[in-house]
Each structure stands twice: as C-alpha cells, then as structure tokens.
Design a protein around this motif. Structure first.
Motif, PDB file in Angstrom:
ATOM      1  N   VAL A 170      36.951  40.425  28.188  1.00 11.72           N
ATOM      2  CA  VAL A 170      36.739  41.476  27.189  1.00 11.72           C
ATOM      3  C   VAL A 170      37.081  42.847  27.775  1.00 11.72           C
ATOM      4  CG1 VAL A 170      34.997  42.601  25.747  1.00 11.72           C
ATOM      5  CG2 VAL A 170      34.972  40.107  26.051  1.00 11.72           C
ATOM      6  N   GLY A 184      29.236  40.928  40.184  1.00 12.30           N
ATOM      7  CA  GLY A 184      29.205  40.324  38.850  1.00 12.30           C
ATOM      8  C   GLY A 184      29.864  41.147  37.756  1.00 12.30           C
ATOM      9  N   GLY A 242      33.194  41.165  37.152  1.00 13.56           N
ATOM     10  CA  GLY A 242      34.405  40.540  36.633  1.00 13.56           C
ATOM     11  C   GLY A 242      35.638  40.643  37.510  1.00 13.56           C
ATOM     12  N   LYS A 243      35.455  40.876  38.800  1.00 12.78           N
ATOM     13  CA  LYS A 243      36.616  40.980  39.702  1.00 12.78           C
ATOM     14  C   LYS A 243      37.340  39.647  39.798  1.00 12.78           C
ATOM     15  CE  LYS A 243      33.972  42.304  43.177  1.00 12.78           C
ATOM     16  NZ  LYS A 243      32.659  42.457  42.531  1.00 12.78           N
ATOM     17  N   THR A 244      36.559  38.607  40.088  1.00 10.92           N
ATOM     18  CA  THR A 244      37.166  37.292  40.263  1.00 10.92           C
ATOM     19  C   THR A 244      37.822  36.834  38.963  1.00 10.92           C
ATOM     20  OG1 THR A 244      35.536  36.759  41.932  1.00 10.92           O
ATOM     21  CG2 THR A 244      36.686  34.897  40.925  1.00 10.92           C
ATOM     22  N   HIS A 245      37.118  37.057  37.858  1.00 11.93           N
ATOM     23  CA  HIS A 245      37.667  36.652  36.562  1.00 11.93           C
ATOM     24  C   HIS A 245      39.046  37.303  36.362  1.00 11.93           C
ATOM     25  CE1 HIS A 245      36.816  35.778  32.065  1.00 11.93           C
ATOM     26  NE2 HIS A 245      38.102  36.042  32.226  1.00 11.93           N
ATOM     27  N   ARG A 280      27.369  38.923  34.945  1.00 14.72           N
ATOM     28  CA  ARG A 280      26.859  37.610  35.338  1.00 14.72           C
ATOM     29  C   ARG A 280      25.421  37.441  34.876  1.00 14.72           C
ATOM     30  NH1 ARG A 280      27.875  37.450  40.580  1.00 14.72           N
ATOM     31  NH2 ARG A 280      29.928  36.538  40.315  1.00 14.72           N
ATOM     32  N   GLU A 317      25.285  36.794  31.206  1.00 13.17           N
ATOM     33  CA  GLU A 317      25.619  35.393  30.917  1.00 13.17           C
ATOM     34  C   GLU A 317      24.462  34.468  31.285  1.00 13.17           C
ATOM     35  OE1 GLU A 317      30.469  35.282  31.349  1.00 13.17           O
ATOM     36  OE2 GLU A 317      29.253  34.350  32.896  1.00 13.17           O
TER      37      GLU A 317
HETATM   38  N1  LIG Z   1      35.082  41.790  30.873  1.00 14.08           N
HETATM   39  C1  LIG Z   1      34.598  40.534  30.881  1.00 14.08           C
HETATM   40  N2  LIG Z   1      34.788  39.716  29.825  1.00 14.08           N
HETATM   41  C2  LIG Z   1      34.293  38.460  29.808  1.00 14.08           C
HETATM   42  N3  LIG Z   1      33.610  37.907  30.830  1.00 14.08           N
HETATM   43  C3  LIG Z   1      33.405  38.663  31.916  1.00 14.08           C
HETATM   44  C4  LIG Z   1      33.879  40.012  32.002  1.00 14.08           C
HETATM   45  N4  LIG Z   1      33.511  40.523  33.192  1.00 14.08           N
HETATM   46  C5  LIG Z   1      32.854  39.549  33.822  1.00 14.08           C
HETATM   47  N5  LIG Z   1      32.778  38.431  33.063  1.00 14.08           N
HETATM   48  C6  LIG Z   1      32.109  37.166  33.413  1.00 14.08           C
HETATM   49  O1  LIG Z   1      31.014  37.477  34.258  1.00 14.08           O
HETATM   50  C7  LIG Z   1      30.846  36.508  35.276  1.00 14.08           C
HETATM   51  C8  LIG Z   1      30.893  37.189  36.628  1.00 14.08           C
HETATM   52  O2  LIG Z   1      32.216  37.660  36.839  1.00 14.08           O
HETATM   53  P1  LIG Z   1      32.967  37.522  38.237  1.00 14.08           P
HETATM   54  O3  LIG Z   1      32.508  36.301  38.967  1.00 14.08           O
HETATM   55  O4  LIG Z   1      34.418  37.667  37.973  1.00 14.08           O
HETATM   56  O5  LIG Z   1      32.384  38.816  38.960  1.00 14.08           O
HETATM   57  P2  LIG Z   1      32.697  39.391  40.414  1.00 14.08           P
HETATM   58  O6  LIG Z   1      32.834  40.853  40.222  1.00 14.08           O
HETATM   59  O7  LIG Z   1      33.827  38.672  41.024  1.00 14.08           O
HETATM   60  O8  LIG Z   1      31.360  39.057  41.146  1.00 14.08           O
HETATM   61  P3  LIG Z   1      31.034  39.016  42.747  1.00 14.08           P
HETATM   62  O9  LIG Z   1      30.892  40.442  43.149  1.00 14.08           O
HETATM   63  O10 LIG Z   1      29.742  38.285  42.821  1.00 14.08           O
HETATM   64  O11 LIG Z   1      32.157  38.327  43.411  1.00 14.08           O
HETATM   65  C9  LIG Z   1      31.976  35.500  35.083  1.00 14.08           C
HETATM   66  O12 LIG Z   1      31.475  34.384  34.394  1.00 14.08           O
HETATM   67  C10 LIG Z   1      32.990  36.242  34.226  1.00 14.08           C
HETATM   68  O13 LIG Z   1      33.710  35.349  33.400  1.00 14.08           O
END
Ligand SMILES: Nc1ncnc2c1ncn2[C@@H]1O[C@H](COP(=O)(O)OP(=O)(O)OP(=O)(O)O)[C@@H](O)[C@H]1O
Length: 498
Positions: free
Chosen positions: A171, A205, A207-210, A364, A367
C-alpha cells in the motif's frame, strides 16, 4: 625461438586448467586477454581491479606455475587492469601492475582461507600510478547463472524470494512514496536507472523487506532470464564464514559475481565484520561496474551505520537512499483493508477505524493485531465487533493511547463538534469549523511534540502563526467563556491517560 604473448598465455592456460576446477577456470581465466610479452614479462589484461585482486589472492600459485613453465625462473607477470577510482565521477582507467611475486618453482598452493585472512586486497597495488587507456570490459565474463549454480554449492541459493510480496499488495502512502516509486523504477529497469544502489531504510516492521522482495519478484516475472538473488546480510555473512571454513571462498565469490540483481537485506548486520564487508565491497564493485542492480535495506540511514567502512558507505551514496516512515492513519486504514481483502477477512468498518487509530506503531504490529482478532473470533465463534476488538486489544491500546497523536486529536475533536475530518483541515472560515480547528490545534500543541510548523502543516498547510493565534484564542476563551471552558475540560478527558 622467439615466443609471442598469445602462445605463452595459451600454454600457461593449459597448466592452469589442469590445476583448477572448470567453473573457476571459465570465470577467472577465460576473460583474460594476453597483451604483451617483453623481456620475459607477460602482460595480461583483466576486466577489473577486483578481478586482479582475486587472481592475486587465489590463483597466484597456479599462475606462477604456468609462467615458470613457460618463461623460466626469470619470468614475470603484469596485469593491465581497469582501476576503480572509488568515485563514480571518474571514469575507470587501465593500470599495469606487476604480480606481487615473481615466477618460481611451484609450491604448495596456499589455502583460499589463509589467503583471504592474510588479505593483500588493500596492498600497494591500489596506489600504483595510473596510465590512461581505454577501459577493458568483457561481457562474456558473466556466465549463465543457472548453469553456474549447478556447479556451485547450492546453499547459496537457499535464501530466496517470497512471492507473496508484491507491489500490488504494497500500500502506498506519504510514508513510503519515494521508496516505492524508486523501487518500481528499479524493478522496471534494473541496473539502468540512477538508483543503483537503491538503499531503503526505516524502523522495524515498516515494510523494507516487503518492498525489496517486491522488486525482486517483479524482475523475476518480467525478465525470467535475470538472476535475482535476495539474501539477508546475516545469511551472506554465514555463507562467507562457511566458505572460509571449507576452502570455498572462490565458489562463494564466483556465485555472487554471477548475480544480475543482488538484494541484500539488513545491511547493518555487516557492522564490525571487516572481512565480510571486504568481500561485499568487491562484489559490490564488480556488479556495479558490470551494470548489475544492487538493492539494500537498513534499519537506519547510512550516516548512522557505525562499524561500516567509509569506502562502503560512500558507495551506498552513489545511487538513491529512500526512507520509510510510520504510516499515517489513512495508510493504516488502507493496509488493513488490503489485508482483509487478501485474506478474505470481514471486519466492520468502525472496528477497522478503531484498529487504525489504536495501533500506530508499525505495520507488522497492525497485522499481528488483525490476526489475533481473527483468531479470537474463530475460537469464540463470534463475529468481530468493536467490543471484542477493545477487549482483545486492551493492552496494546492502553499503551498506544498513552501517546496521543495528531490523528487521534483531529478525529476526536471533529467528532465532538460533529464535523468531518476533511472540513477540519479545509480552508473554510465558517465559525463552528474555525472553533473546532482552533481547539484541535490547541490540543495538538498541548499533547504532542509536533512543532508549530508541523501542526500547521497537518491542518491543511497552515503556517505557524495561525497555530499561535489559535492557541491564544482558545486560552482567552477558556478564561472568558464558561461554556467553552467546559467543552475543553470535557475534551481534555479524552486525551488524558486514565
Ligand atoms: N505499505 C505496506 N503495504 C502492505 N503491507 C505492508 C506495508 N508495509 C509493511 N507491510 C507488511 O508489514 C509486515 C512487516 O513488513 P516487513 O517485514 O517488510 O518490514 P521490515 O521493515 O523489513 O521489518 P524488519 O525491520 O523487522 O526487518 C509484512 O507482512 C509486510 O507485508
């Protein structure tokens, strides 16, 4: 009989081929071009500084063996290479560097692990004065990665993409707009935009990995011939350590040099791990120079990545660094709705709104709350309603409500005065709207750490003097108007921690 450089090199190659694996031979020796033989010095042209360093570290013994056999004990080897100037502004140049050792009777080959441990990568070769010449490149150097992975330890491909992460279900909001559009640009034209490397950073959490996995999945879907590799920095480090232990450093490097799109997650993990950083530095240089795309994530901006070498940090700045912020209320609503749609969950709108208001830490957690609510509902065989949501989320909500934020204040005040949120932020000068807006600004000043400027911005782009005026007006009315004072007392209860 006078020998020419091509014959000497062809004979050397025969010796080398008999002493190393086929994959290594193809990766490291086929791209080499013999350029000159003069006074027993053979000059060979290699595609990059890294290439030269790798040969010197890992194949110097077998090279010596070949040279010795062809040119005798007085034989010498020199490399003609493209030097990376450590600055994207400067074009690479070619330099000639003598091998660190003279040709000699072959000795027992040093183990790659020992070689890398005693690394000569930062040795004097780097400082050799450059002689300007055309850059050398050999596109054949990168072989079919899938063929290569057959020969190379399959462990390296274990960490891979999760295809549930896509741009479609990512999103968009103010919190991620730049990172998302840069990611999309990279996904559409990997290696050819100026976003190389693309570095995405942000808190836990968010959304970096996503996002970076969405880039990888998009490229895989649109260019199946490209070798996309997603790997966490932790996994990269462990693989590297493992390769040191198994004398498999060449295989490790060979593998990474074949990648077209390298996605390295949580690069902060490399902090303080000097040898791993060194390896990544060379892989980075090689891939970047070959026009391959590099994408990285970090939990903090590059300037705060303590424990990472400056030369690596300076390379991170070659491309684009984009941050992810916590999502605002509207984005949180959209994320919940998106998730409901994806998972086929049905939740009444007021509960969705309540969740979006209450859980404003990270996606996260949002969710997680949604999942726990669905679980409760199915366990208790009850429809999800507001009461159930409040009950189920009591602990989290209490924690979050302790920090009253701007969204919450605006919404609460708008509700209290029975006007819409949009109207509260709109340009209208209607008396009842102006009063509600001034009250909301007053509480924003009282309960949040936002600056006057930031408060103004969140109320439809007003300037800080409007905020000062509003706060003053409300204070005056509290003193002079009893009904108004009661309104404020009433409202304040909603913002005070119970
Ligand atoms: N903009 C977004 N739209 C939809 N889902 C999102 C969005 N941002 C994050 N998410 C969801 O939130 C959850 C956490 O995201 P993600 O694992 O990518 O975070 P991260 O920044 O990599 O976390 P970490 O710092 O723990 O590595 C995932 O399930 C991801 O799909």
């Amino acid at each position: 009989m006078l020998k020419d450089c091509r014959t000497v090199w062809a004979n050397c190659l025969r010796v080398i081929k008999a002493n190393i694996g086929e994959q290594s031979f193809r990766t490291w020796f086929e791209p080499i071009v013999p350029v000159q033989l003069h006074n027993n010095v053979l000059i060979i042209q290699v595609p990059s500084q890294f290439f030269y360093e790798w040969l010197e570290e890992h194949y110097v013994d077998v090279l010596k063996k070949g040279i010795y056999q062809e040119l005798g004990p007085e034989g010498r080897l020199e490399y003609s290479i493209v030097v990376d100037q450590g600055n994207s502004q400067n074009k690479p140049r070619t330099v000639n560097i003598p091998t660190s050792r003279k040709a000699a009777a072959p000795t027992q080959a040093a183990s790659p692990a020992a070689a890398i441990a005693a690394s000569a990568l930062t040795g004097s070769a780097r400082n050799v004065a450059a002689a300007a010449a055309a850059p050398v490149s050999n596109p054949d150097m990168l072989r079919n990665p899938f063929e290569a992975t057959k020969a190379i330890d399959r462990n390296y491909v274990k960490s891979q993409l999760n295809n549930t992460y896509s741009f479609e279900n990512y999103v968009e909001g103010d919190c991620n707009r730049l990172a998302r559009s840069a990611g999309l640009a990279v996904a559409n034209k990997p290696g050819t935009t100026s976003f190389n490397p693309l570095m995405v950073y942000g808190g836990v959490g968010l959304g970096k990995t996503h996002l970076v996995q969405a880039i990888g999945n998009h490229i895989k879907a649109t260019s199946p011939d490209k070798f996309v590799l997603y790997v966490s920095a932790e996994k990269f480090t462990n693989q590297f350590i493992e390769s040191l232990r198994n004398n498999g450093v060449q295989d490790f490097a060979n593998f990474y040099l074949l990648v077209d799109i390298l996605i390295l997650d949580d690069v902060q993990f490399l902090s303080g791990k000097d040898k791993t950083q060194e390896m990544f530095f060379h892989i980075f240089n090689h891939l970047h120079q070959a026009g391959k795309q590099i994408v990285m994530t970090s939990d903090r901006p590059p300037r705060d990545l303590n424990g990472l070498e400056d030369r690596l940090l300076s390379r991170f700045k070659w491309g684009l660094t984009a941050d992810l912020q916590s999502p605002d209320f509207e984005t949180r609503m959209a994320i919940i709705q998106n998730k409901m749609e994806q998972d086929g969950i049905d939740i009444p709108p007021q509960v969705v709104e309540y969740l979006a208001h209450s859980v404003n830490t990270n996606v996260r957690e949002l969710e997680g709350v949604l999942i726990s609510l669905v679980a409760q509902s199915s366990l208790n065989r009850r429809e999800i309603d507001l009461e159930m949501a409040k009950q189920a989320l009591r602990h989290i909500i209490e924690e979050v409500e302790a920090e009253v934020n701007l969204d919450f204040i605006q919404k609460t005040v708008a509700e209290y005065f029975s006007i819409s949120l949009d109207l509260l932020k709109a340009k209208t000068r209607k008396k009842e709207v102006v009063t509600a807006r001034q009250v909301a600004m007053y509480f924003a000043k009282e309960h949040t750490s936002h600056s006057l400027k930031s408060i103004g911005f969140h109320f439809g782009g007003r300037d800080h003097s409007t905020v000062i005026h509003s706060v003053q007006t409300v204070s005056d009315l509290i003193d002079s108007d009893k009904n108004f004072r009661n309104t404020i007392v009433d409202l304040r209860k909603k913002f005070v921690k119970k």
